[in-house]
Structures are given as structure tokens and as C-alpha cells.
Scaffold this active site. Structure first.
Site, PDB file in Angstrom:
ATOM      1  N   ASP A 100       0.864  -1.176   0.000  1.00  0.00           N
ATOM      2  CA  ASP A 100       0.000   0.000   0.000  1.00  0.00           C
ATOM      3  C   ASP A 100       0.902   1.229   0.000  1.00  0.00           C
ATOM      4  O   ASP A 100       2.129   1.128   0.045  1.00  0.00           O
ATOM      5  CB  ASP A 100      -0.988  -0.045   1.157  1.00  0.00           C
ATOM      6  CG  ASP A 100      -0.307  -0.081   2.493  1.00  0.00           C
ATOM      7  OD1 ASP A 100       0.917   0.108   2.541  1.00  0.00           O
ATOM      8  OD2 ASP A 100      -0.989  -0.299   3.499  1.00  0.00           O
ATOM      9  N   PHE A 104      -3.307   5.225   3.780  1.00  0.00           N
ATOM     10  CA  PHE A 104      -4.179   4.761   4.858  1.00  0.00           C
ATOM     11  C   PHE A 104      -3.617   5.174   6.220  1.00  0.00           C
ATOM     12  O   PHE A 104      -4.362   5.570   7.114  1.00  0.00           O
ATOM     13  CB  PHE A 104      -4.348   3.242   4.783  1.00  0.00           C
ATOM     14  CG  PHE A 104      -5.255   2.707   5.846  1.00  0.00           C
ATOM     15  CD1 PHE A 104      -6.636   2.815   5.719  1.00  0.00           C
ATOM     16  CD2 PHE A 104      -4.744   2.114   6.988  1.00  0.00           C
ATOM     17  CE1 PHE A 104      -7.484   2.334   6.707  1.00  0.00           C
ATOM     18  CE2 PHE A 104      -5.590   1.631   7.982  1.00  0.00           C
ATOM     19  CZ  PHE A 104      -6.962   1.740   7.841  1.00  0.00           C
ATOM     20  N   ASP A 154      -2.758   7.984  -2.085  1.00  0.00           N
ATOM     21  CA  ASP A 154      -4.087   8.601  -2.062  1.00  0.00           C
ATOM     22  C   ASP A 154      -4.298   9.283  -0.729  1.00  0.00           C
ATOM     23  O   ASP A 154      -3.535   9.064   0.213  1.00  0.00           O
ATOM     24  CB  ASP A 154      -5.184   7.548  -2.286  1.00  0.00           C
ATOM     25  CG  ASP A 154      -5.193   6.500  -1.172  1.00  0.00           C
ATOM     26  OD1 ASP A 154      -4.124   6.217  -0.600  1.00  0.00           O
ATOM     27  OD2 ASP A 154      -6.263   5.944  -0.891  1.00  0.00           O
ATOM     28  N   GLY A 223     -11.029   3.953   0.783  1.00  0.00           N
ATOM     29  CA  GLY A 223     -11.879   4.737   1.674  1.00  0.00           C
ATOM     30  C   GLY A 223     -13.131   4.009   2.119  1.00  0.00           C
ATOM     31  O   GLY A 223     -14.071   4.626   2.599  1.00  0.00           O
ATOM     32  N   ASP A 273      -7.747  -7.396   0.719  1.00  0.00           N
ATOM     33  CA  ASP A 273      -6.826  -7.568   1.845  1.00  0.00           C
ATOM     34  C   ASP A 273      -7.583  -7.210   3.096  1.00  0.00           C
ATOM     35  O   ASP A 273      -8.482  -6.365   3.065  1.00  0.00           O
ATOM     36  CB  ASP A 273      -5.610  -6.641   1.731  1.00  0.00           C
ATOM     37  CG  ASP A 273      -5.962  -5.212   2.113  1.00  0.00           C
ATOM     38  OD1 ASP A 273      -6.561  -4.496   1.281  1.00  0.00           O
ATOM     39  OD2 ASP A 273      -5.678  -4.816   3.263  1.00  0.00           O
ATOM     40  N   CYS A 311     -12.102 -30.026   8.242  1.00  0.00           N
ATOM     41  CA  CYS A 311     -11.116 -29.036   7.782  1.00  0.00           C
ATOM     42  C   CYS A 311      -9.766 -29.722   7.614  1.00  0.00           C
ATOM     43  O   CYS A 311      -9.346 -30.500   8.463  1.00  0.00           O
ATOM     44  CB  CYS A 311     -11.009 -27.882   8.779  1.00  0.00           C
ATOM     45  SG  CYS A 311      -9.712 -26.689   8.368  1.00  0.00           S
ATOM     46  N   CYS A 313      -6.768 -28.267   7.457  1.00  0.00           N
ATOM     47  CA  CYS A 313      -5.589 -27.479   7.864  1.00  0.00           C
ATOM     48  C   CYS A 313      -4.774 -28.256   8.895  1.00  0.00           C
ATOM     49  O   CYS A 313      -5.261 -29.181   9.533  1.00  0.00           O
ATOM     50  CB  CYS A 313      -6.001 -26.106   8.384  1.00  0.00           C
ATOM     51  SG  CYS A 313      -6.497 -26.040  10.116  1.00  0.00           S
ATOM     52  N   CYS A 316      -6.387 -28.311  12.403  1.00  0.00           N
ATOM     53  CA  CYS A 316      -7.546 -29.184  12.593  1.00  0.00           C
ATOM     54  C   CYS A 316      -7.196 -30.659  12.473  1.00  0.00           C
ATOM     55  O   CYS A 316      -7.869 -31.506  13.051  1.00  0.00           O
ATOM     56  CB  CYS A 316      -8.649 -28.805  11.614  1.00  0.00           C
ATOM     57  SG  CYS A 316      -9.474 -27.259  12.097  1.00  0.00           S
ATOM     58  N   HIS A 342      -5.261 -21.728  10.800  1.00  0.00           N
ATOM     59  CA  HIS A 342      -6.615 -22.183  10.477  1.00  0.00           C
ATOM     60  C   HIS A 342      -7.399 -21.089   9.744  1.00  0.00           C
ATOM     61  O   HIS A 342      -8.045 -21.355   8.727  1.00  0.00           O
ATOM     62  CB  HIS A 342      -7.374 -22.604  11.732  1.00  0.00           C
ATOM     63  CG  HIS A 342      -8.826 -22.863  11.452  1.00  0.00           C
ATOM     64  ND1 HIS A 342      -9.286 -24.062  10.940  1.00  0.00           N
ATOM     65  CD2 HIS A 342      -9.913 -22.055  11.541  1.00  0.00           C
ATOM     66  CE1 HIS A 342     -10.592 -23.977  10.742  1.00  0.00           C
ATOM     67  NE2 HIS A 342     -11.002 -22.776  11.099  1.00  0.00           N
TER      68      HIS A 342
END
Lengths: 383, 383
Positions: A100, A104, A154, A223, A273, A311, A313, A316, A342
Site C-alpha cells: 500500500d 491509509f 491517495d 476509503g 486484503d 477441515c 488445515c 484441525c 486455520h
């Protein structure tokens, strides 16, 4: 209209493979590999996704992460990262990195900063030293950092903002956008423009008209998700999506929850993101297909089940809710690791599910089923 | 003398494959797999080795970790761990787990505790509630926790301690040892006795005579590395090793640095535990073959090299000193992870190196070379 992408001079490209309604699936091509879209980017503010190792992000399927220009420029410094081969190599990540612009932080650290026509005067949150971020400097820093996808500087309109404030902000953003394009020296790096306009539809349109007239490689709606009501965020996101050219990637910055992502992909966004999956994990809040659960709750104390049945992962497949709660309550680092992994697996699977549903033209059904389950779970186990 | 091990009723066994001087290499057999010796056990006080995932410990070659009876009994409780299948399964570790008995906490948390003939009255460091640890209860808890190698409850003699204090402590430890053996219900779990005696050679001998006359599966030298000068620790460790039977594993508790381990293996010890590699990592202190380095130091700020050239750990194959310093200074969780993994890799490699040197009867040369490099580095880069 912007010129077609994928010219010889540019490493960056974007192709759409399939559409279903406004939703689309495709591929970003960067100087550091390809990225399937719609894509979620884990947030690695200081060149590290909190609690995760770079190879774990790769194993989860992430090919693009976000890092923060402002934070990295202050520490360890863009020159150092350049000297060490760029941010991807610096952090040991084999994929691409989007940075970025610092806009921000001008908003989120507003008390420390002053915004002028020329740029943003930051006072370092680390040592109080002054640091001037102009559009030219923002591009120079991002090029030095070795960003694959740079963002134009920005002025991120805060919420709430008077109309006049939002108008001034978008005009400044447009001037800075031009200056960013002019400052660019490395065409292999993509540069994205950002539209502002607060929650005013006509200002969103004016900002989009200004920014999309410029030769950016992609466009972001900025924004949003800065404190406005959820309905207003979704309304402005939907409007903004229609204002961004179809042949360029569309990036909805700072969004969001799983439900938000499903909605925004349906609007035609390609990139996202958000700190939610990682930050929530560190606070013990876990995503499942049936909604969120808080591992702190006593109900999990003796529960031998994984966070989510079925799951795949690492968390899990190996660790129970009872153990994860024990780790969390004991303040063990492994709690942050296991819950973050996870949540990022959950987000990766969600994005892959959306990609597949779009390719098979079943996005509407996928979205309805996913939203139904997510909403049901949230009601069943309130946070 | 103790009876031979490996009887039908017992899962636990110990074999020596090769000796070189007093050093020996062999194998522990436990209810949860085999462990090559000499072995270093990472410390997982609360059923987690800080910053590490269980499968990472396995990948580093660790087949035995240490967990803490006192801490686990308070939270999450022995009953819960038993209900969830035992501590190894609870923490997702495929290897074996040794539990200490709580005796060390009686000393380290002395202000909270009162030691009587019957046992140790703990006041919980978590909520102030009272908790009575008798020898019988220590064994019961460890059996419930599912420990593969249990430790008898001892009174860990502090340093400094008057001779009378050390004498009383070893006598109490002997009474408790008998009671622990009598309380045992699960013969597949090994139970080790601990000798005390402070820094008084004749008391060490008396304690060893008492404890080794009992039918323990292994013997530990306790009450060392508790604040006494290094030379005295090594002297008492060397003496204690000669007092422990050769056919049983010898465990030097709470030791130590790489140099200490090389020395103690040379004395004939087979097992070790220590918080140094993990705790030092979290404080930015890293082991290399040339001594320790502190990643905090400015000298590493722009250094593209790994922590140790040629090191095969995940950290060294991917991340530079410059990046690790950035992570550490930024307070990123990944710093603790990456430095801990390197240090545990270093310790694992050191133990494997000692095993191989003993097997090839070159331990003296290995020890001299290792000590020379380690010492040289410490001088070159003082902490």
C-alpha cells in the site's frame, strides 16, 4: 480507456478466464509469479504476516501478500530492503508482494500527520522524526522495496466526512495519482490507482472517472471499511465496481469478512486484503463454515473435536479445541500460530471455492449456500 | 542392583549400543516410540514447547519432550488430559513425553509453597487455591497425564544450602521415592528416581546409595544448575554420574549449555533438559558452532547471511540475519519462531553429532573440536 495489458515492456498482466454474472475468475501475472483471482491477500504490515512463516503462506496457497510502505520505510528502511534483494526475498516469500502507499496511515495515524497539497508529513510513530511522503517518494519507496504491485498515494477519506471534505480528498487523490504515474521508473512493477469519494455516489463517480482515465494497471476502491455502516460499505463497493474498467483487476481495499468477500466477488472485485483472519486469530476468534467461534469460551474446555470437522488445515488435523483453548488461555505463542493458520486456510479455501464456482457458472448457488451457513453459525454462537 | 530392564510387563527399555570412555550412545524404548541417546529434551512446560508446533519438533528429530506436572495439574488438569488421550495426543506430538514431578516448582516457587513430611503444599500461582502434592499424588497425576517417563517427587535442594538442610532434603527425597514406587499403578510407564545431596560429595553418595537401591527405571541427578558456580555443577555432575548404575539411563536435570552437554555426555549421562535454547531464542540469543550471537546487535542490520553458514535449518535456508533482526526489533512472533527453530535444530544436530562420535569411538576428538569452536565464538562475540 486504458491500453491493453501484457505489453512487452510489462511483466504485469491480468486475464479473466470465466465470468458468472459480475463475478469473474482469472489470473494476475506479476514479476514474481501468477496469482489466481479472486485473491485474498494476507496482511504482512512489517514484511511478516503475524505468527506465520513465509513457506506456510505458500503451502496454504497464497501467492500474493500485502506489506506496508509507511511501516517498512521507517523500519528497516527501503534502502536496506532493496540492498537485500527486495521485500519478497527479504521476507523469504516466493510469491508476489503488493505494497500500500501510506495513504491509509495518513488517516489512521492522523494525529501524527499533516496532509498538504504536496504530500503527507508523517511524524514517525517509532521515534517522532519527520518523514515527508510525496506521490513521487511513495513510488520511489515502493520501487526500492521491490513491490510487485504498487499503490498510488491517495488521501484516504475518513468516515464520517462532510461532502466538501470528501470532495477535496478525491481531487487531491487525482492530482497525486498523476504525479505517481509520472514518477514511475520500473515498468515491470504494476501501479494501481485508487478511487475515493467517501459515501457520496456522485463523488465516487467523479473520482472513478478521473482515476480510470489514467494508465494504471489496476484500480482499487479505497476509503471503504473505515467505520461506515456495513450496508453503506457494500452499497459504495457495488457502485464503485461498476465504475472500474472490466479489463483491469479491481481491488477492494481493507475488506473483509467472509460474507463481505462473497458479496464483493459477486460485484466483480478480484482482490482483497484484510487483517481480520490474522488479528481475530490472535484474539481467539476462529472462522468456520458455520460462522465464528471463540476458543476462549468454557464450552470448548473438554472438546476433543477440531475447530471445524473436515477441515484439512494442520491445526484441525492435529489439535483439539480443548488443547487450543488451553494454549490460548496459557498465552502460548502456538495458540496464535495455530489459530492464524486455520483462519488463513479458511480464507484460502473460501477464495478457491469462489474461483471454482465462477468457473462452473454456479456462483449464485455457491454464494447463497455459503452465506446461509456462515450466517447460521454466527447466530448459533454469538460473539 | 536393579533388575534387568525390558521385561514383558514393561514397555520401557534402555540399551547401550556403544561406549567411548564414559560416554555412551543407545536407545530408550517407551510406550510412544524410541529415543536415541544421548538425548536432549525441549521443555514444553504447559504441554507446548514455546513457539514451536508439535510436528516441527518431530521434523527436527525430537522424539521426547518434557512437560511439567505442576503446571499441567493446575491447568488444564490431569483429568482433562487423561480424558483427551494423554499428554502426547493432547499436544499433537507423536513421540514420548517425560514429566517432571513438581519438586522443582516447590523450590522455584518457594514463597508460595510449604514442604512437609507428607508432601508439598502448593498455593496455585494462577488463583491462589491450595493444592497438596504428595508422592502418591505426584505419581497418580503423572499416570493420568499419560507421561511415558515419570519422575519421582523429590525435594530439590536449593543453592546455597547448609549441610543440614541438604541432608534433610535428601532423606525426605528418599522416603518420597519409596512412596512413589509403591504408588505406581501403570508399569508400562517408566519411573525415574532422583538423587539430591546439594554440593556435598558425601551426601551425593548417600543419596545415590539410597535411591539406586530402589527399582527405578532410570536415575536422575537433581538439584544441579540451580545457581551454584559452573565448576561446582560440573564436579557434582561428574561425581553423581559415577554413582548411577550403568545399565540404567542417567538423566542430568536442567542442564544445559552446549558446552555443558558435551561435558556431561563425556561423564556418561544419557538425557538432558533445559530451557536455554528456547528461552534464549525468545530473547534474541542464537547458538552457532562458533558460539552465541545476539540478533539484536546493530552489526546484523544489513547482514544478508544466515545465522550460521551451512546450517540446514528452515530459518537459515530462507531468512537473513538482517530480516531476523528486523523481526526481533519489530516484536514479530515469527522472530521467536524462527530463532527457536534454529536453536533447537542446533541442539538436535549437537546431540546427533555426539551419538555418531561415540559410535565411531571419536568422542574425545569431537568434544575437543566442538568445545574449541564454541568457546572461540563466545570470546569473539561477547554477550
Amino acid at each position: 480507456m486504458p491500453a491493453p495489458l501484457q505489453t512487452a515492456a510489462r511483466a504485469f498482466g491480468f486475464e479473466v478466464f470465466a465470468c458468472d454474472g459480475d463475478a469473474r475468475t482469472g489470473r494476475l501475472t506479476t514479476a514474481h509469479g501468477e496469482v489466481a483471482t479472486p485473491a485474498f491477500m494476507p496482511v504482512g504490515t512489517r514484511a511478516a504476516v503475524k505468527a506465520m512463516a513465509p513457506e506456510e503462506l505458500w503451502q496454504l496457497g497464497y501467492r500474493l501478500v500485502l506489506a506496508n510502505t509507511y511501516h517498512l520505510a521507517l523500519r528497516p528502511g527501503a534502502e536496506l530492503i532493496e540492498e537485500l534483494g527486495g521485500v519478497g526475498r527479504f521476507m523469504g516469500f516466493d510469491g508476489a508482494v503488493l505494497t500500500d502507499s501510506g495513504g491509509f496511515q495518513a488517516m489512521s495515524l492522523a494525529k501524527l500527520n499533516a496532509i498538504g497539497f504536496d504530500g503527507i508529513r508523517f511524524r514517525s510513530h517509532l521515534d517522532g522524526s519527520e518523514f515527508m511522503l510525496t506521490p513521487e517518494r511513495a513510488v520511489e519507496i515502493q520501487e526500492r522495496i521491490g513491490s510487485d504491485l504498487m499503490m498510488a498515494l491517495d488521501e484516504c477519506t475518513p468516515y464520517p466526512a462532510e461532502r466538501a471534505r470528501a470532495e477535496a480528498s478525491l481531487e487531491l487523490t487525482a492530482r497525486w495519482a498523476e504525479r505517481c504515474l509520472g514518477a514511475r521508473k520500473r515498468p515491470r512493477r504494476a501501479l494501481f490507482g485508487i478511487i475515493q469519494g467517501g459515501v457520496y455516489p456522485d463523488l465516487r463517480k467523479r473520482s472513478a472517472a478521473q482515476i480510470t482515465a489514467m494508465s494504471f494497471d489496476g484500480f482499487a476502491a479505497g476509503g471503504l471499511a473505515v467505520g461506515e455502516p456495513k450496508e453503506q460499505m457494500l452499497e459504495m463497493a457495488a457502485l464503485s465496481a461498476t465504475l472500474l474498467p472490466a479489463e483491469r483487476p479491481r481491488y477492494l481495499m481493507g475488506v473483509g469478512t467472509p460474507e463481505d468477500l462473497v458479496a464483493a466477488v459477486g460485484m466483480g472485485y478480484d482482490m482483497f486484503d484484510c487483517v481480520l483472519p490474522t488479528r481475530n486469530a490472535r484474539n481467539g476468534s476462529v472462522y468456520t463454515s458455520d460462522g465464528r467461534l471463540s476458543i476462549k469460551q468454557a464450552i470448548h474446555a473438554r472438546d476433543p473435536r477440531p475447530l471445524e470437522e473436515g477441515c484439512g488445515c494442520r491445526t484441525c488435523t492435529r489439535l483439539s479445541r480443548a488443547y487450543l483453548r488451553h494454549l490460548y488461555i496459557s498465552g502460548e505463542i502456538l495458540a496464535a500460530r495455530a489459530l492464524t493458520e486455520h483462519n488463513l486456510y479458511f480464507y484460502a479455501r473460501l477464495m478457491a471455492g469462489m474461483q471454482a464456482a465462477i468457473a462452473s457458472r454456479t456462483y449464485r448457488e455457491f454464494a447463497a449456500a455459503t452465506m446461509g451457513r456462515l450466517g447460521g453459525g454466527s447466530r448459533a454462537e454469538p460473539q
